[in-house]
Design a protein around this motif. Structure first.
Motif, PDB file in Angstrom:
ATOM      1  N   LEU A  95       5.028  -4.435  -1.594  1.00 59.21           N
ATOM      2  CA  LEU A  95       3.921  -5.382  -1.472  1.00 59.21           C
ATOM      3  C   LEU A  95       4.289  -6.746  -2.060  1.00 59.21           C
ATOM      4  CD1 LEU A  95       0.923  -3.022  -2.189  1.00 59.21           C
ATOM      5  CD2 LEU A  95       1.539  -4.088  -0.003  1.00 59.21           C
ATOM      6  N   LYS A  96       5.007  -6.755  -3.138  1.00 61.62           N
ATOM      7  CA  LYS A  96       5.440  -8.023  -3.744  1.00 61.62           C
ATOM      8  C   LYS A  96       6.314  -8.806  -2.763  1.00 61.62           C
ATOM      9  CE  LYS A  96       7.404  -9.957  -7.922  1.00 61.62           C
ATOM     10  NZ  LYS A  96       7.965  -9.699  -9.237  1.00 61.62           N
ATOM     11  N   GLN A  97       7.191  -8.101  -2.040  1.00 57.98           N
ATOM     12  CA  GLN A  97       8.041  -8.745  -1.036  1.00 57.98           C
ATOM     13  C   GLN A  97       7.217  -9.337   0.108  1.00 57.98           C
ATOM     14  OE1 GLN A  97      10.792  -5.740   0.258  1.00 57.98           O
ATOM     15  NE2 GLN A  97      11.911  -5.733  -1.678  1.00 57.98           N
ATOM     16  N   GLN A  98       6.027  -8.791   0.355  1.00 52.92           N
ATOM     17  CA  GLN A  98       5.163  -9.236   1.447  1.00 52.92           C
ATOM     18  C   GLN A  98       4.134 -10.260   0.969  1.00 52.92           C
ATOM     19  OE1 GLN A  98       5.610  -7.774   4.527  1.00 52.92           O
ATOM     20  NE2 GLN A  98       7.033  -6.238   3.813  1.00 52.92           N
ATOM     21  N   ASP A  99       4.263 -10.730  -0.268  1.00 52.71           N
ATOM     22  CA  ASP A  99       3.271 -11.603  -0.901  1.00 52.71           C
ATOM     23  C   ASP A  99       1.924 -10.886  -1.018  1.00 52.71           C
ATOM     24  OD1 ASP A  99       2.368 -13.917  -2.182  1.00 52.71           O
ATOM     25  OD2 ASP A  99       1.691 -14.825  -0.307  1.00 52.71           O
ATOM     26  N   GLY A 100       2.003  -9.577  -1.215  1.00 53.65           N
ATOM     27  CA  GLY A 100       0.810  -8.764  -1.377  1.00 53.65           C
ATOM     28  C   GLY A 100       0.630  -8.344  -2.820  1.00 53.65           C
ATOM     29  N   GLU A 101      -0.476  -7.662  -3.069  1.00 51.62           N
ATOM     30  CA  GLU A 101      -0.816  -7.201  -4.410  1.00 51.62           C
ATOM     31  C   GLU A 101      -1.421  -5.814  -4.310  1.00 51.62           C
ATOM     32  OE1 GLU A 101      -3.839 -10.043  -5.136  1.00 51.62           O
ATOM     33  OE2 GLU A 101      -2.480 -11.518  -5.987  1.00 51.62           O
ATOM     34  N   ILE A 102      -1.328  -5.071  -5.412  1.00 50.61           N
ATOM     35  CA  ILE A 102      -2.003  -3.779  -5.499  1.00 50.61           C
ATOM     36  C   ILE A 102      -2.693  -3.697  -6.850  1.00 50.61           C
ATOM     37  CG2 ILE A 102       0.068  -2.579  -6.331  1.00 50.61           C
ATOM     38  CD1 ILE A 102      -1.067  -0.120  -4.690  1.00 50.61           C
ATOM     39  N   SER A 103      -3.874  -3.103  -6.838  1.00 51.03           N
ATOM     40  CA  SER A 103      -4.597  -2.853  -8.089  1.00 51.03           C
ATOM     41  C   SER A 103      -5.239  -1.477  -7.996  1.00 51.03           C
ATOM     42  CB  SER A 103      -5.661  -3.929  -8.335  1.00 51.03           C
ATOM     43  OG  SER A 103      -6.615  -3.917  -7.302  1.00 51.03           O
ATOM     44  N   VAL A 104      -5.634  -0.964  -9.156  1.00 50.96           N
ATOM     45  CA  VAL A 104      -6.256   0.358  -9.194  1.00 50.96           C
ATOM     46  C   VAL A 104      -7.408   0.339 -10.176  1.00 50.96           C
ATOM     47  CG1 VAL A 104      -4.637   1.232 -10.939  1.00 50.96           C
ATOM     48  CG2 VAL A 104      -5.843   2.847  -9.447  1.00 50.96           C
ATOM     49  N   GLU A 105      -8.479   1.009  -9.795  1.00 46.06           N
ATOM     50  CA  GLU A 105      -9.622   1.264 -10.672  1.00 46.06           C
ATOM     51  C   GLU A 105      -9.852   2.767 -10.622  1.00 46.06           C
ATOM     52  OE1 GLU A 105     -13.024  -1.003  -9.473  1.00 46.06           O
ATOM     53  OE2 GLU A 105     -11.859  -2.844  -9.278  1.00 46.06           O
ATOM     54  N   SER A 106     -10.032   3.367 -11.789  1.00 46.50           N
ATOM     55  CA  SER A 106     -10.189   4.815 -11.799  1.00 46.50           C
ATOM     56  C   SER A 106     -11.103   5.264 -12.923  1.00 46.50           C
ATOM     57  CB  SER A 106      -8.813   5.481 -11.952  1.00 46.50           C
ATOM     58  OG  SER A 106      -8.930   6.878 -11.814  1.00 46.50           O
ATOM     59  N   ASP A 107     -11.997   6.137 -12.577  1.00 48.35           N
ATOM     60  CA  ASP A 107     -12.863   6.850 -13.506  1.00 48.35           C
ATOM     61  C   ASP A 107     -12.849   8.305 -13.074  1.00 48.35           C
ATOM     62  OD1 ASP A 107     -13.949   4.658 -15.112  1.00 48.35           O
ATOM     63  OD2 ASP A 107     -14.954   4.027 -13.265  1.00 48.35           O
ATOM     64  N   ALA A 108     -13.371   9.171 -13.902  1.00 46.17           N
ATOM     65  CA  ALA A 108     -13.455  10.582 -13.531  1.00 46.17           C
ATOM     66  C   ALA A 108     -14.212  10.712 -12.206  1.00 46.17           C
ATOM     67  CB  ALA A 108     -14.149  11.376 -14.623  1.00 46.17           C
ATOM     68  N   GLY A 109     -13.590  11.332 -11.221  1.00 45.56           N
ATOM     69  CA  GLY A 109     -14.246  11.552  -9.938  1.00 45.56           C
ATOM     70  C   GLY A 109     -14.083  10.440  -8.925  1.00 45.56           C
ATOM     71  N   ARG A 110     -13.367   9.370  -9.282  1.00 48.37           N
ATOM     72  CA  ARG A 110     -13.187   8.277  -8.319  1.00 48.37           C
ATOM     73  C   ARG A 110     -11.994   7.409  -8.690  1.00 48.37           C
ATOM     74  NH1 ARG A 110     -14.237   3.060  -6.784  1.00 48.37           N
ATOM     75  NH2 ARG A 110     -15.071   2.799  -4.681  1.00 48.37           N
ATOM     76  N   THR A 111     -11.045   7.307  -7.765  1.00 43.65           N
ATOM     77  CA  THR A 111      -9.912   6.396  -7.924  1.00 43.65           C
ATOM     78  C   THR A 111      -9.828   5.527  -6.684  1.00 43.65           C
ATOM     79  OG1 THR A 111      -8.702   7.934  -9.333  1.00 43.65           O
ATOM     80  CG2 THR A 111      -7.398   6.232  -8.222  1.00 43.65           C
ATOM     81  N   GLU A 112      -9.691   4.232  -6.894  1.00 44.76           N
ATOM     82  CA  GLU A 112      -9.589   3.284  -5.785  1.00 44.76           C
ATOM     83  C   GLU A 112      -8.360   2.409  -5.963  1.00 44.76           C
ATOM     84  OE1 GLU A 112     -11.840  -0.660  -4.036  1.00 44.76           O
ATOM     85  OE2 GLU A 112     -13.073   0.940  -4.894  1.00 44.76           O
TER      86      GLU A 112
END
Length: 121
Positions: A95-112
């Motif tokens: 993603l960095k090579q594509q000028d993209g980004e990734i992030s994550v949010e996570s709590d019990a029962g849900r990860t995005e």
């Protein structure tokens, strides 16, 4: 697994073959995280000059104590022989090579995981 794609989704400015690896790793991890009755939701929308893809699962979540390590090379929560610990590192690099980004949010029962890519003008 459900997939929702915005009707007006703009093309992302990226290399498709490399994005295939991104999606494969993220979706495979989400499927590994859920049990037999679990859900994985994939959506794609436009946000400003970006295409945003969200991959959400209802697995147990990522413990806060390891959240900062999940993109590190060779870090894995899978048992021996279950993973190399390279999937999320590869995702981040591609993603960095594509000028993209990734992030994550996570709590019990849900990860995005959110992937943000430049949209074609």
């Amino acid at each position: 697994v459900s997939v929702t794609i915005a009707d007006d989704l703009r093309p992302a400015h990226a290399v498709g073959a490399e994005l295939n690896q991104v999606w494969m790793n993220l979706i495979d991890n989400a499927l590994d995280a859920i049990d037999v009755n679990g859900r994985v939701e994939i959506s794609a929308t436009n946000e400003m000059a970006r295409v945003v893809v969200r991959i959400v699962d209802n697995g147990p979540g990522i413990p806060p104590s390891i959240k900062g390590q999940i993109f590190d090379p060779f870090f894995t929560t899978k048992p021996a022989g279950g993973g190399t610990g390279l999937g999320l590192d590869i995702v981040r690099r591609l993603l960095k090579q594509q000028d993209g980004e990734i992030s994550v949010e996570s709590d019990a029962g849900r990860t995005e995981f959110q992937v943000r890519l430049p949209a074609e003008p």
